[in-house]
Motif scaffolding. Structure first.
Motif, PDB file in Angstrom:
ATOM      1  N   VAL A  99      27.832  19.781 -14.777  1.00 29.83           N
ATOM      2  CA  VAL A  99      28.876  20.649 -15.312  1.00 29.83           C
ATOM      3  C   VAL A  99      29.692  19.826 -16.296  1.00 29.83           C
ATOM      4  CG1 VAL A  99      30.988  21.946 -14.829  1.00 29.83           C
ATOM      5  CG2 VAL A  99      29.051  22.103 -13.260  1.00 29.83           C
ATOM      6  N   ALA A 100      29.732  20.272 -17.546  1.00 28.71           N
ATOM      7  CA  ALA A 100      30.609  19.668 -18.548  1.00 28.71           C
ATOM      8  C   ALA A 100      31.832  20.567 -18.653  1.00 28.71           C
ATOM      9  CB  ALA A 100      29.911  19.563 -19.895  1.00 28.71           C
ATOM     10  N   TYR A 101      33.005  19.991 -18.424  1.00 32.86           N
ATOM     11  CA  TYR A 101      34.236  20.790 -18.391  1.00 32.86           C
ATOM     12  C   TYR A 101      35.157  20.388 -19.523  1.00 32.86           C
ATOM     13  CZ  TYR A 101      38.871  22.358 -17.025  1.00 32.86           C
ATOM     14  OH  TYR A 101      40.114  22.914 -17.038  1.00 32.86           O
ATOM     15  N   THR A 102      35.622  21.382 -20.284  1.00 36.90           N
ATOM     16  CA  THR A 102      36.556  21.104 -21.384  1.00 36.90           C
ATOM     17  C   THR A 102      37.969  21.022 -20.828  1.00 36.90           C
ATOM     18  OG1 THR A 102      36.828  23.446 -21.955  1.00 36.90           O
ATOM     19  CG2 THR A 102      35.085  22.228 -23.088  1.00 36.90           C
ATOM     20  N   SER A 103      38.377  19.808 -20.542  1.00 37.17           N
ATOM     21  CA  SER A 103      39.687  19.537 -19.979  1.00 37.17           C
ATOM     22  C   SER A 103      40.679  19.248 -21.106  1.00 37.17           C
ATOM     23  CB  SER A 103      39.587  18.361 -19.005  1.00 37.17           C
ATOM     24  OG  SER A 103      40.792  18.146 -18.317  1.00 37.17           O
ATOM     25  N   LEU A 108      28.243  24.370 -19.484  1.00 40.60           N
ATOM     26  CA  LEU A 108      29.485  24.032 -20.164  1.00 40.60           C
ATOM     27  C   LEU A 108      30.542  25.021 -19.699  1.00 40.60           C
ATOM     28  CD1 LEU A 108      31.137  22.410 -22.228  1.00 40.60           C
ATOM     29  CD2 LEU A 108      30.484  24.117 -23.942  1.00 40.60           C
ATOM     30  N   LEU A 109      31.506  24.523 -18.937  1.00 45.60           N
ATOM     31  CA  LEU A 109      32.608  25.342 -18.453  1.00 45.60           C
ATOM     32  C   LEU A 109      33.779  25.162 -19.410  1.00 45.60           C
ATOM     33  CD1 LEU A 109      34.104  27.105 -16.430  1.00 45.60           C
ATOM     34  CD2 LEU A 109      34.466  25.072 -14.998  1.00 45.60           C
ATOM     35  N   ILE A 110      33.957  26.148 -20.281  1.00 46.14           N
ATOM     36  CA  ILE A 110      35.070  26.123 -21.231  1.00 46.14           C
ATOM     37  C   ILE A 110      36.290  26.710 -20.537  1.00 46.14           C
ATOM     38  CG2 ILE A 110      35.951  27.026 -23.417  1.00 46.14           C
ATOM     39  CD1 ILE A 110      33.127  26.930 -24.514  1.00 46.14           C
ATOM     40  N   SER A 111      37.372  25.971 -20.540  1.00 47.89           N
ATOM     41  CA  SER A 111      38.561  26.388 -19.810  1.00 47.89           C
ATOM     42  C   SER A 111      39.031  27.751 -20.298  1.00 47.89           C
ATOM     43  CB  SER A 111      39.679  25.353 -19.955  1.00 47.89           C
ATOM     44  OG  SER A 111      39.960  25.110 -21.322  1.00 47.89           O
ATOM     45  N   THR A 112      39.444  28.583 -19.349  1.00 46.93           N
ATOM     46  CA  THR A 112      39.889  29.928 -19.685  1.00 46.93           C
ATOM     47  C   THR A 112      41.328  29.886 -20.207  1.00 46.93           C
ATOM     48  OG1 THR A 112      40.603  30.354 -17.404  1.00 46.93           O
ATOM     49  CG2 THR A 112      38.349  30.958 -17.992  1.00 46.93           C
ATOM     50  N   THR A 113      41.745  30.981 -20.824  1.00 49.24           N
ATOM     51  CA  THR A 113      42.985  30.939 -21.605  1.00 49.24           C
ATOM     52  C   THR A 113      44.234  31.334 -20.831  1.00 49.24           C
ATOM     53  OG1 THR A 113      42.501  33.172 -22.406  1.00 49.24           O
ATOM     54  CG2 THR A 113      41.790  31.339 -23.783  1.00 49.24           C
ATOM     55  N   GLU A 140      30.513  20.017 -31.274  1.00 53.82           N
ATOM     56  CA  GLU A 140      29.382  19.118 -31.473  1.00 53.82           C
ATOM     57  C   GLU A 140      29.308  18.091 -30.355  1.00 53.82           C
ATOM     58  OE1 GLU A 140      27.479  16.138 -34.887  1.00 53.82           O
ATOM     59  OE2 GLU A 140      29.367  17.215 -35.294  1.00 53.82           O
ATOM     60  N   ALA A 141      30.454  17.581 -29.934  1.00 58.49           N
ATOM     61  CA  ALA A 141      30.472  16.616 -28.832  1.00 58.49           C
ATOM     62  C   ALA A 141      29.940  17.251 -27.556  1.00 58.49           C
ATOM     63  CB  ALA A 141      31.885  16.094 -28.617  1.00 58.49           C
ATOM     64  N   ALA A 142      30.341  18.489 -27.293  1.00 59.06           N
ATOM     65  CA  ALA A 142      29.835  19.178 -26.105  1.00 59.06           C
ATOM     66  C   ALA A 142      28.326  19.339 -26.172  1.00 59.06           C
ATOM     67  CB  ALA A 142      30.512  20.537 -25.966  1.00 59.06           C
ATOM     68  N   ALA A 143      27.804  19.698 -27.346  1.00 54.03           N
ATOM     69  CA  ALA A 143      26.360  19.864 -27.509  1.00 54.03           C
ATOM     70  C   ALA A 143      25.622  18.547 -27.295  1.00 54.03           C
ATOM     71  CB  ALA A 143      26.056  20.437 -28.893  1.00 54.03           C
ATOM     72  N   VAL A 144      26.199  17.455 -27.760  1.00 59.69           N
ATOM     73  CA  VAL A 144      25.583  16.139 -27.538  1.00 59.69           C
ATOM     74  C   VAL A 144      25.498  15.846 -26.052  1.00 59.69           C
ATOM     75  CG1 VAL A 144      25.930  13.650 -27.825  1.00 59.69           C
ATOM     76  CG2 VAL A 144      26.248  15.180 -29.778  1.00 59.69           C
ATOM     77  N   VAL A 145      26.582  16.065 -25.339  1.00 58.18           N
ATOM     78  CA  VAL A 145      26.623  15.779 -23.904  1.00 58.18           C
ATOM     79  C   VAL A 145      25.617  16.650 -23.148  1.00 58.18           C
ATOM     80  CG1 VAL A 145      28.071  16.088 -21.848  1.00 58.18           C
ATOM     81  CG2 VAL A 145      28.955  14.856 -23.841  1.00 58.18           C
ATOM     82  N   LEU A 146      25.436  17.884 -23.595  1.00 59.96           N
ATOM     83  CA  LEU A 146      24.533  18.808 -22.910  1.00 59.96           C
ATOM     84  C   LEU A 146      23.064  18.554 -23.221  1.00 59.96           C
ATOM     85  CD1 LEU A 146      26.626  22.046 -23.492  1.00 59.96           C
ATOM     86  CD2 LEU A 146      26.202  20.981 -21.263  1.00 59.96           C
ATOM     87  N   THR A 147      22.782  17.805 -24.258  1.00 60.17           N
ATOM     88  CA  THR A 147      21.386  17.611 -24.672  1.00 60.17           C
ATOM     89  C   THR A 147      20.919  16.162 -24.578  1.00 60.17           C
ATOM     90  OG1 THR A 147      22.111  17.438 -26.982  1.00 60.17           O
ATOM     91  CG2 THR A 147      21.382  19.612 -26.204  1.00 60.17           C
TER      92      THR A 147
END
Length: 285
Positions: A101-105, A72-77, A178-185
């Motif tokens: 790679v799940a990216y928080t866009s 999970l690549l969480i976008s940097t600030t 929670e959505a990210a966790a679903v996608v990762l699992t």
């Protein structure tokens, strides 16, 4: 299977690690990363693998991602460093051979015209260029962006902004996590683009009305030109660059760039998203 979460010391990262644990992922199968591992010691105490990952240090990224299956690549600030940071992380993910790679866009990153959207669009393009199996989690705004400002709003009696009558599909960080966790699992997400936002879109005038209802005080919405809003933000103590970015984001809201009716977030998490009224009530406690 090893799942790596970047930025685990941040608010979204912490919530995602918690969501993975809640979904039954064994702690040793989760790798929580941070530039400062002391900030995520509580995860190490619970059996989660903790590793240092500094986006400015490619070697640290390669070590942090070693053995990873999903990332999970969480976008940097920091906006002006974001794209370079993300490219280094994606290169390290390729070197590690991750399967996803799940990216928080950001909502509508492919078409939105804001400064923030441009950085996310560049990252999405780099993922495609490197041919990394990926899923795009295009998050709209956070409800906490507004509930965190409640003391200031109540003191001034006004919600200020430059979003006009633009509708905003904000959701709680916990919902996005929670959505990210679903996608990762779960399987079947590679190549997908999810436009994520709350079930209940609102305008800033609607936000003011909701705060009024929750507090019994008369709160109004004060619309400002973007440059005046940016000046107000700097007057409140924000750095000038960040104030400019946030005022520009409000202009994007006025164009509908943070609105989505996709329902993707609700479907991924399997329940309604957190209502605005509930988020306000929680913040007032």
């Amino acid at each position: 299977m090893s799942i790596v979460v970047t930025g685990a010391s941040g608010q979204l990262g912490r919530l995602t690690v918690e969501a993975l644990l809640d979904r039954g992922v064994p702690a040793p199968d989760i790798v929580a990363t941070s530039r400062d591992v002391a900030r995520i010691k509580e995860f190490a105490d619970r059996g989660v693998v903790v590793r240092r990952a500094d986006f400015a240090d490619p070697d640290s990224l390669e070590a942090a991602f070693e053995g990873a299956d999903k990332l999970l690549l969480i976008s940097t600030t920091t906006v002006d460093e974001r794209v370079a940071n993300h490219r280094r992380a994606i290169d390290a993910a390729v070197a590690a051979g991750v399967s996803l790679v799940a990216y928080t866009s950001m909502a509508h990153a492919d078409t939105a015209t804001t400064i923030l959207a441009a950085t996310h669009r560049a990252t999405e393009e780099y993922l495609r260029r490197r041919a990394v199996p990926s899923v795009l989690l295009r998050n709209s705004w956070y409800l906490e962006n507004y509930t965190g400002q409640l003391p200031l709003v109540l003191n001034s009696g006004s919600v200020a902004g430059a979003a006009g009558q633009g509708r905003i599909s904000a959701a709680a960080r916990a919902d996005y996590a929670e959505a990210a966790a679903v996608v990762l699992t779960t399987e079947g997400h590679a190549g997908k683009v999810y436009e994520l936002g709350g079930d209940e879109a609102f305008t800033l005038a609607g936000l003011a009305t909701a705060i009024s209802a929750a507090t019994g005080r008369q709160i109004t919405y004060t619309h400002l030109p973007a440059d005046e809003f940016a000046h107000a933000l700097t007057g409140a103590g924000l750095p000038a660059e960040l104030a400019h970015v946030l005022a520009d984001a409000d202009l994007g809201m006025s164009r509908g760039e943070l609105f989505t009716a996709s329902g993707d977030l609700r479907r991924l998490i399997g329940h309604p998203t957190t209502p605005l009224a509930d988020a306000i009530a929680e913040a007032l406690r």
